[in-house]
Design an enzyme around this catalytic site. Sequence first.
Site, mmCIF file in Angstrom:
data_model
loop_
_atom_site.group_PDB
_atom_site.id
_atom_site.type_symbol
_atom_site.label_atom_id
_atom_site.label_comp_id
_atom_site.label_asym_id
_atom_site.label_seq_id
_atom_site.Cartn_x
_atom_site.Cartn_y
_atom_site.Cartn_z
ATOM 1 C CE LYS A 182 25.266 -6.828 -17.933
ATOM 2 N NZ LYS A 182 25.856 -5.563 -18.416
ATOM 3 C CD GLU A 257 41.120 -5.032 -12.783
ATOM 4 O OE1 GLU A 257 40.829 -4.142 -11.949
ATOM 5 O OE2 GLU A 257 41.141 -4.852 -14.004
ATOM 6 C CB CYS A 291 40.741 -0.470 -11.959
ATOM 7 S SG CYS A 291 41.547 -1.372 -13.293
ATOM 8 C CD GLU A 393 37.769 2.259 -7.993
ATOM 9 O OE1 GLU A 393 38.656 1.932 -8.792
ATOM 10 O OE2 GLU A 393 36.837 1.503 -7.676
#
Length: 490
Positions: A182, A257, A291, A393
Amino acid sequence: MTNVQTGVREVGLYINGEYIKASNGATFEVKNPATQEVIARVSEATKEDVDRACTIARDAFENGPWRTMTVAERCAKLRRMAEIILERKEEIARLDATDVGKPFHSAVQHEVPRAANNIKFFADFMEQQGGEVYPMGEEYLNYTRYEPVGVAALITPWNVPFMLTTWKLGPCLAAGNTAVIKPAEMTPLSVSLLGEIAKEAGIPDGVVNVVHGLGGVVGTALTTHPKVDLVSFTGSTATGKRIMKNGADTLKKVSFELGGKAANIVFEDANLDKAIPVSIHAAFMNSGQICLAGSRILVQRTILEEFLERFKKAAMELKVGDPQNVDTKMGPVVSEEHYKKVTSYLEIAKEENATLICGGKRPDLPEYLQNGYYLEPTVYLTENPKSRICQEEIFGPVVTIIPFDSEEEALRIANDTDYGLNGVVWTENLQRAHRISHSVRAGTIWVNCWFVRDLRAPFGGFKKSGVGREGGHHSLEFFTEAKNICIALK
């Protein structure tokens, strides 16, 4: 495929070796973030479509030849898949540049070759693996086998869609599993090619399937499906929590992750000729939408003034523009929703009394890019490492520079975060390099470099940055089940 009359791609679900429409005919649009033009209409899977994909993948695993063929034969097909990716690298890179907004030259020179290498590496690596033998005197012999788990749901992010999908698909297929992929709904174009690439490489139908749609529907259907055995996910920490809950009832194996807020620590003895350009790259690569971004730059106060001057100059020299142009270094962020999120931190920075060093507004661009989701490389200086712009973030071209005085203070600031994916240390002092690397609580520490990857090495995060490790035998451990066989010798 592309509709030649409109220039808009029509992207189907890929199930059992063919592209098909969603069962209810529904589609969603994908836009170019540089221009807001519609570039694709993508079939939006229903819960029934996901069930079909999972059922096909389960049948291909249980009854097809993929799981039982020799490792050599399976890995030869994967190597062919890697070759096809390289043969089509310009096409794949162009798609990522179009729907992600990343510079084409970066995708074609770096990301797509790395994607091909992901597949090839795990084919080569799998062929080198063996089991263990544990003798028990003259009466018994134990040995181990590593067998595929079953059906894997591979849920991949929008920022580096193709490369990060192959990072999961390589070990998944090398171990003998089947997959339902996906991709993120904002950037599905390049990943949609993986089904036909697998088929061309001779991988049996049903082994690689691709479904598209929103996480709340398609993602939930995948992660709760009883025929899915394991979930490998890269994305936000919040989504990782939901997936873990979704998979709990069926005890799925998970590998996550998740988010990051890396500390890039620059000591007074750092080689700034190297630290500045690499830190710029770490801050603004892919418009900061990575990231591993070095988004918290900790600078020893004795060199702060020089660092600020040189870093500001380098940031302002970055060429922001059309991702398709060869000289573009930074494109737009991925979508209107994400643009609003990123730019909301500009107001937060004002409220927190951070000092704007450069950026903070839309760049001056040609008329055809005026509707794009662009932001200049933006740099703030703050003395408050607890501020939101230092803790949350942002995932855009916004970085904070935080002064520190001592090694102890740098470590305290670096570790004062919910995340622990990676970190960077700049120093010419060997002992300090080891001390800091040992003390920063993160899964990867780069010393005097950034984003250097060896596919044999473990990759993953501490704290809220992830669950488990991938890379080398760590990936194969996740995608296999260890079986012990005990033989009576007498």
